[in-house]
Design a protein around this motif. Structure first.
Motif, PDB file in Angstrom:
ATOM      1  N   LEU A  47      39.208  29.232  40.402  1.00 41.20           N
ATOM      2  CA  LEU A  47      40.601  29.652  40.199  1.00 41.20           C
ATOM      3  C   LEU A  47      40.671  31.085  39.684  1.00 41.20           C
ATOM      4  CD1 LEU A  47      42.144  26.448  38.554  1.00 41.20           C
ATOM      5  CD2 LEU A  47      42.521  27.273  40.879  1.00 41.20           C
ATOM      6  N   ILE A  48      39.861  31.407  38.690  1.00 37.29           N
ATOM      7  CA  ILE A  48      39.928  32.736  38.063  1.00 37.29           C
ATOM      8  C   ILE A  48      39.529  33.827  39.043  1.00 37.29           C
ATOM      9  CG2 ILE A  48      38.935  34.191  36.254  1.00 37.29           C
ATOM     10  CD1 ILE A  48      38.653  31.575  34.578  1.00 37.29           C
ATOM     11  N   ARG A  49      38.468  33.610  39.794  1.00 35.31           N
ATOM     12  CA  ARG A  49      37.981  34.641  40.709  1.00 35.31           C
ATOM     13  C   ARG A  49      38.898  34.843  41.912  1.00 35.31           C
ATOM     14  NH1 ARG A  49      31.810  32.331  40.248  1.00 35.31           N
ATOM     15  NH2 ARG A  49      31.182  33.568  38.418  1.00 35.31           N
ATOM     16  N   LYS A  50      39.642  33.802  42.282  1.00 36.63           N
ATOM     17  CA  LYS A  50      40.587  33.943  43.389  1.00 36.63           C
ATOM     18  C   LYS A  50      41.762  34.816  43.005  1.00 36.63           C
ATOM     19  CE  LYS A  50      39.209  31.565  47.027  1.00 36.63           C
ATOM     20  NZ  LYS A  50      39.035  32.220  48.352  1.00 36.63           N
ATOM     21  N   ASN A  51      42.260  34.650  41.797  1.00 36.27           N
ATOM     22  CA  ASN A  51      43.492  35.328  41.394  1.00 36.27           C
ATOM     23  C   ASN A  51      43.345  35.909  39.991  1.00 36.27           C
ATOM     24  OD1 ASN A  51      46.153  36.174  41.639  1.00 36.27           O
ATOM     25  ND2 ASN A  51      47.001  34.222  40.985  1.00 36.27           N
ATOM     26  N   PRO A  52      42.375  36.801  39.789  1.00 36.74           N
ATOM     27  CA  PRO A  52      42.056  37.259  38.430  1.00 36.74           C
ATOM     28  C   PRO A  52      43.177  38.026  37.741  1.00 36.74           C
ATOM     29  CG  PRO A  52      40.937  38.612  40.066  1.00 36.74           C
ATOM     30  CD  PRO A  52      41.520  37.454  40.806  1.00 36.74           C
ATOM     31  N   MET A  99      29.169  44.863  27.084  1.00 37.91           N
ATOM     32  CA  MET A  99      29.602  44.076  28.239  1.00 37.91           C
ATOM     33  C   MET A  99      29.775  44.925  29.488  1.00 37.91           C
ATOM     34  SD  MET A  99      32.182  41.136  26.793  1.00 37.91           S
ATOM     35  CE  MET A  99      33.034  42.077  25.553  1.00 37.91           C
ATOM     36  N   VAL A 100      29.851  46.231  29.316  1.00 35.46           N
ATOM     37  CA  VAL A 100      29.983  47.113  30.479  1.00 35.46           C
ATOM     38  C   VAL A 100      28.779  46.966  31.397  1.00 35.46           C
ATOM     39  CG1 VAL A 100      30.153  49.519  31.230  1.00 35.46           C
ATOM     40  CG2 VAL A 100      31.469  48.739  29.249  1.00 35.46           C
ATOM     41  N   SER A 101      27.605  46.706  30.811  1.00 34.93           N
ATOM     42  CA  SER A 101      26.381  46.616  31.613  1.00 34.93           C
ATOM     43  C   SER A 101      26.437  45.465  32.610  1.00 34.93           C
ATOM     44  CB  SER A 101      25.161  46.459  30.705  1.00 34.93           C
ATOM     45  OG  SER A 101      25.262  45.263  29.942  1.00 34.93           O
ATOM     46  N   VAL A 102      27.114  44.371  32.267  1.00 32.83           N
ATOM     47  CA  VAL A 102      27.187  43.245  33.195  1.00 32.83           C
ATOM     48  C   VAL A 102      28.137  43.533  34.347  1.00 32.83           C
ATOM     49  CG1 VAL A 102      26.700  41.646  31.313  1.00 32.83           C
ATOM     50  CG2 VAL A 102      29.068  41.989  32.038  1.00 32.83           C
ATOM     51  N   MET A 103      28.970  44.571  34.190  1.00 30.52           N
ATOM     52  CA  MET A 103      29.938  44.920  35.231  1.00 30.52           C
ATOM     53  C   MET A 103      29.380  45.939  36.212  1.00 30.52           C
ATOM     54  SD  MET A 103      33.133  45.283  32.590  1.00 30.52           S
ATOM     55  CE  MET A 103      34.283  45.851  33.819  1.00 30.52           C
ATOM     56  N   ASN A 104      28.320  46.622  35.832  1.00 28.73           N
ATOM     57  CA  ASN A 104      27.752  47.669  36.679  1.00 28.73           C
ATOM     58  C   ASN A 104      26.856  47.061  37.753  1.00 28.73           C
ATOM     59  OD1 ASN A 104      29.018  49.779  35.313  1.00 28.73           O
ATOM     60  ND2 ASN A 104      27.372  49.881  33.780  1.00 28.73           N
ATOM     61  N   GLN A 105      27.467  46.435  38.717  1.00 29.70           N
ATOM     62  CA  GLN A 105      26.750  45.828  39.823  1.00 29.70           C
ATOM     63  C   GLN A 105      27.628  45.913  41.071  1.00 29.70           C
ATOM     64  OE1 GLN A 105      26.642  41.467  39.839  1.00 29.70           O
ATOM     65  NE2 GLN A 105      27.900  41.476  37.984  1.00 29.70           N
ATOM     66  N   ILE A 106      26.996  45.702  42.199  1.00 30.07           N
ATOM     67  CA  ILE A 106      27.751  45.705  43.451  1.00 30.07           C
ATOM     68  C   ILE A 106      28.478  44.383  43.584  1.00 30.07           C
ATOM     69  CG2 ILE A 106      27.580  45.817  45.957  1.00 30.07           C
ATOM     70  CD1 ILE A 106      25.104  47.573  45.603  1.00 30.07           C
ATOM     71  N   ARG A 107      29.799  44.456  43.741  1.00 28.70           N
ATOM     72  CA  ARG A 107      30.617  43.253  43.864  1.00 28.70           C
ATOM     73  C   ARG A 107      31.282  43.204  45.233  1.00 28.70           C
ATOM     74  NH1 ARG A 107      31.377  44.271  38.499  1.00 28.70           N
ATOM     75  NH2 ARG A 107      32.876  45.906  38.985  1.00 28.70           N
ATOM     76  N   THR A 108      31.569  42.003  45.667  1.00 28.45           N
ATOM     77  CA  THR A 108      32.384  41.803  46.859  1.00 28.45           C
ATOM     78  C   THR A 108      33.616  41.009  46.434  1.00 28.45           C
ATOM     79  OG1 THR A 108      31.150  39.808  47.433  1.00 28.45           O
ATOM     80  CG2 THR A 108      30.429  41.869  48.436  1.00 28.45           C
ATOM     81  N   TYR A 109      34.424  40.640  47.412  1.00 29.52           N
ATOM     82  CA  TYR A 109      35.686  39.974  47.085  1.00 29.52           C
ATOM     83  C   TYR A 109      35.628  38.509  47.486  1.00 29.52           C
ATOM     84  CZ  TYR A 109      36.832  44.881  46.797  1.00 29.52           C
ATOM     85  OH  TYR A 109      36.829  46.221  46.482  1.00 29.52           O
ATOM     86  N   ASN A 110      36.339  37.703  46.715  1.00 31.18           N
ATOM     87  CA  ASN A 110      36.293  36.263  46.902  1.00 31.18           C
ATOM     88  C   ASN A 110      37.396  35.802  47.857  1.00 31.18           C
ATOM     89  OD1 ASN A 110      35.152  33.770  46.382  1.00 31.18           O
ATOM     90  ND2 ASN A 110      36.519  33.306  44.692  1.00 31.18           N
ATOM     91  N   CYS A 111      37.473  36.471  48.995  1.00 33.63           N
ATOM     92  CA  CYS A 111      38.488  36.152  49.998  1.00 33.63           C
ATOM     93  C   CYS A 111      38.042  36.733  51.335  1.00 33.63           C
ATOM     94  CB  CYS A 111      39.854  36.717  49.588  1.00 33.63           C
ATOM     95  SG  CYS A 111      39.866  38.495  49.289  1.00 33.63           S
ATOM     96  N   SER A 112      38.865  36.563  52.333  1.00 32.73           N
ATOM     97  CA  SER A 112      38.556  37.076  53.667  1.00 32.73           C
ATOM     98  C   SER A 112      39.303  38.381  53.921  1.00 32.73           C
ATOM     99  CB  SER A 112      38.946  36.038  54.727  1.00 32.73           C
ATOM    100  OG  SER A 112      38.258  34.819  54.518  1.00 32.73           O
ATOM    101  N   LYS A 113      38.818  39.131  54.899  1.00 35.19           N
ATOM    102  CA  LYS A 113      39.443  40.406  55.257  1.00 35.19           C
ATOM    103  C   LYS A 113      39.989  40.302  56.681  1.00 35.19           C
ATOM    104  CE  LYS A 113      37.416  44.309  54.138  1.00 35.19           C
ATOM    105  NZ  LYS A 113      36.513  45.503  54.164  1.00 35.19           N
ATOM    106  N   LEU A 114      41.261  40.590  56.821  1.00 36.63           N
ATOM    107  CA  LEU A 114      41.915  40.597  58.134  1.00 36.63           C
ATOM    108  C   LEU A 114      42.071  42.054  58.558  1.00 36.63           C
ATOM    109  CD1 LEU A 114      43.106  38.429  60.064  1.00 36.63           C
ATOM    110  CD2 LEU A 114      45.338  38.910  59.051  1.00 36.63           C
ATOM    111  N   ARG A 115      41.262  42.487  59.510  1.00 38.21           N
ATOM    112  CA  ARG A 115      41.195  43.904  59.865  1.00 38.21           C
ATOM    113  C   ARG A 115      42.177  44.255  60.990  1.00 38.21           C
ATOM    114  NH1 ARG A 115      35.866  42.437  58.853  1.00 38.21           N
ATOM    115  NH2 ARG A 115      34.740  43.783  57.378  1.00 38.21           N
ATOM    116  N   PHE A 116      42.716  45.472  60.902  1.00 37.58           N
ATOM    117  CA  PHE A 116      43.506  46.029  61.990  1.00 37.58           C
ATOM    118  C   PHE A 116      42.602  46.935  62.837  1.00 37.58           C
ATOM    119  CE2 PHE A 116      46.868  45.188  58.859  1.00 37.58           C
ATOM    120  CZ  PHE A 116      47.789  44.521  59.660  1.00 37.58           C
ATOM    121  N   PHE A 117      42.780  46.837  64.159  1.00 31.56           N
ATOM    122  CA  PHE A 117      42.034  47.691  65.072  1.00 31.56           C
ATOM    123  C   PHE A 117      43.032  48.504  65.899  1.00 31.56           C
ATOM    124  CE2 PHE A 117      39.349  44.074  64.162  1.00 31.56           C
ATOM    125  CZ  PHE A 117      38.116  44.648  63.907  1.00 31.56           C
ATOM    126  N   GLY A 118      42.629  49.729  66.225  1.00 34.09           N
ATOM    127  CA  GLY A 118      43.502  50.591  67.020  1.00 34.09           C
ATOM    128  C   GLY A 118      42.997  52.017  66.985  1.00 34.09           C
TER     129      GLY A 118
END
Length: 380
Positions: A172-177, A229-248
């Motif tokens: 729940l938290i990671r979906k809508n932080p 606590m800043v040290s635990v944040m210094n990492q590569i993160r992605t998102y807990n959802c999908s990406k709907l891309r536009f092409f053109g």
């Protein structure tokens, strides 16, 4: 037998019934389940007394019912333990109200579960080897953890670290932080709970929003050394959802509002957008307004750090979860603090096997500065 003797016998039977009813509290005009429940903490035929909690509150019980219900009590009363021959047993690791709920389940299969007591009951259901009560408690928590209580339950779980509780809360938290970062319980989080959230490898917010959450927490927890606590944040993160891309086709053109309707059989959870940014300025202010059928769903202001002024960048902008319904019309308006042309997609198209967008515009060629949407499918 004459009438007088019959009347005398009936009177005696009635008196016996009355004495039983008033002396032990059993009411024979009630259901069997109710009579079982009335035996909880009842002296009638009780053969063991538990001294419960710090104040050693006496609670009366019946060994046979405990033995039938649990291997734990079977071993306690029939094994080579001191309790097997004792009529008084010390139980200091549980409060009386929780112990009485455990007995209620043992005696009549009932339990009064609440968000406040469920974790404690789960702990003692495990201890007393009451597997059905443990499963019932798990189902209760899974069905009742929601946006109103998730932070409180997540914090409380630091005492136990049950993985199923952590998984449910963090989902729940990671979906809508952003909703939880603004929740009244957020600044009351203990340090360990906050570190777990900040260390998430998948979470629907930007790095800056995550750092801002830490700053807000620090204001109410000045005694904590938050810099660690800043040290635990210094990492590569992605998102807990999908990406709907536009092409053109890409072009330099004046940005326009994107108006669309989703074409699928279910609603979408909408978390954010990606927009094209091309500016020589180091910091760019981006304003986003989202409307549904001409009614505003939200206005947002983002301060974007433009780290590569020589390139066309994509700014990932997250907001609190919105729900997009099929067949309703939505508009996303994006405005920048700088003047000049913006990079856009001409005639944007979505390539997706399940989610389609119906795009509407007053122009012959639709132009959009939006490169993608962040979403999840909502299925009931």
């Amino acid at each position: 037998m004459d009438l007088e003797n019959i009347i005398t016998m009936l009177s005696a039977v009635e008196q016996i019934s009355y004495n039983l009813d008033t002396s032990i509290g059993l009411k024979y005009d009630t259901s069997f389940s109710q009579r079982q429940e009335s035996l909880i903490n009842n002296r009638f035929q009780s053969d063991v007394t538990f001294m419960v909690g710090e104040k050693r509150q006496p609670i009366h019980a019946h060994k046979l019912l405990l033995i039938i219900a649990s291997e734990y009590f079977n071993a306690m009363f029939n094994g080579n333990f001191r309790e097997s021959s004792s009529g008084e047993i010390e139980v200091s690791d549980v409060e009386p109200d929780i112990f009485l709920e455990i007995l209620r389940f043992i005696y009549c299969g009932k339990v009064r579960l609440t968000i406040e007591n469920a974790l404690e009951i789960y702990v003692h259901a495990q201890k007393y080897m009451l597997n059905e009560l443990r499963r019932r408690t798990i189902r209760f928590l899974e069905n009742h953890i929601d946006s109103h209580n998730v932070l409180k339950i997540f914090t409380h779980n630091r005492l136990y670290e049950f993985s199923f509780i952590n998984d449910r809360c963090l989902t729940l938290i990671r979906k809508n932080p952003l909703t939880y970062f603004r929740h009244e319980d957020f600044t009351s989080l203990d340090r360990k709970s906050l570190e777990i959230i900040l260390a998430s490898k998948k979470i629907n917010c930007s790095d800056e929003q995550l750092f801002q959450a830490l700053r807000d927490w620090k204001k109410n927890n000045e005694s904590e050394y938050a810099d660690e606590m800043v040290s635990v944040m210094n990492q590569i993160r992605t998102y807990n959802c999908s990406k709907l891309r536009f092409f053109g086709n890409m072009s330099m053109a004046e940005q326009t509002d994107l108006k669309f309707s989703i074409m699928c059989n279910h609603s979408l959870a909408f978390f954010g957008i990606g927009v094209f940014v091309k500016s020589t300025e180091r910091f760019v202010t981006i304003e986003v307004e989202i409307t549904e059928n001409l009614e505003s769903l939200g206005s947002y202001r983002f301060d974007y750090e433009n780290k590569d002024p020589a390139a066309v960048n994509k700014a990932n902008l997250f907001f609190e979860e919105l729900t997009l319904h099929p067949d309703d019309w939505y508009s996303i308006s994006v405005n920048f603090s700088y003047q000049g042309d913006s990079f856009t997609i001409i005639n944007p198209q979505i390539c997706h096997d399940k989610v389609k967008l119906d795009l509407e515009s007053d122009f012959s060629a639709i132009k959009s500065v939006i490169s993608h949407l962040y979403y999840d499918e909502i299925r009931k």
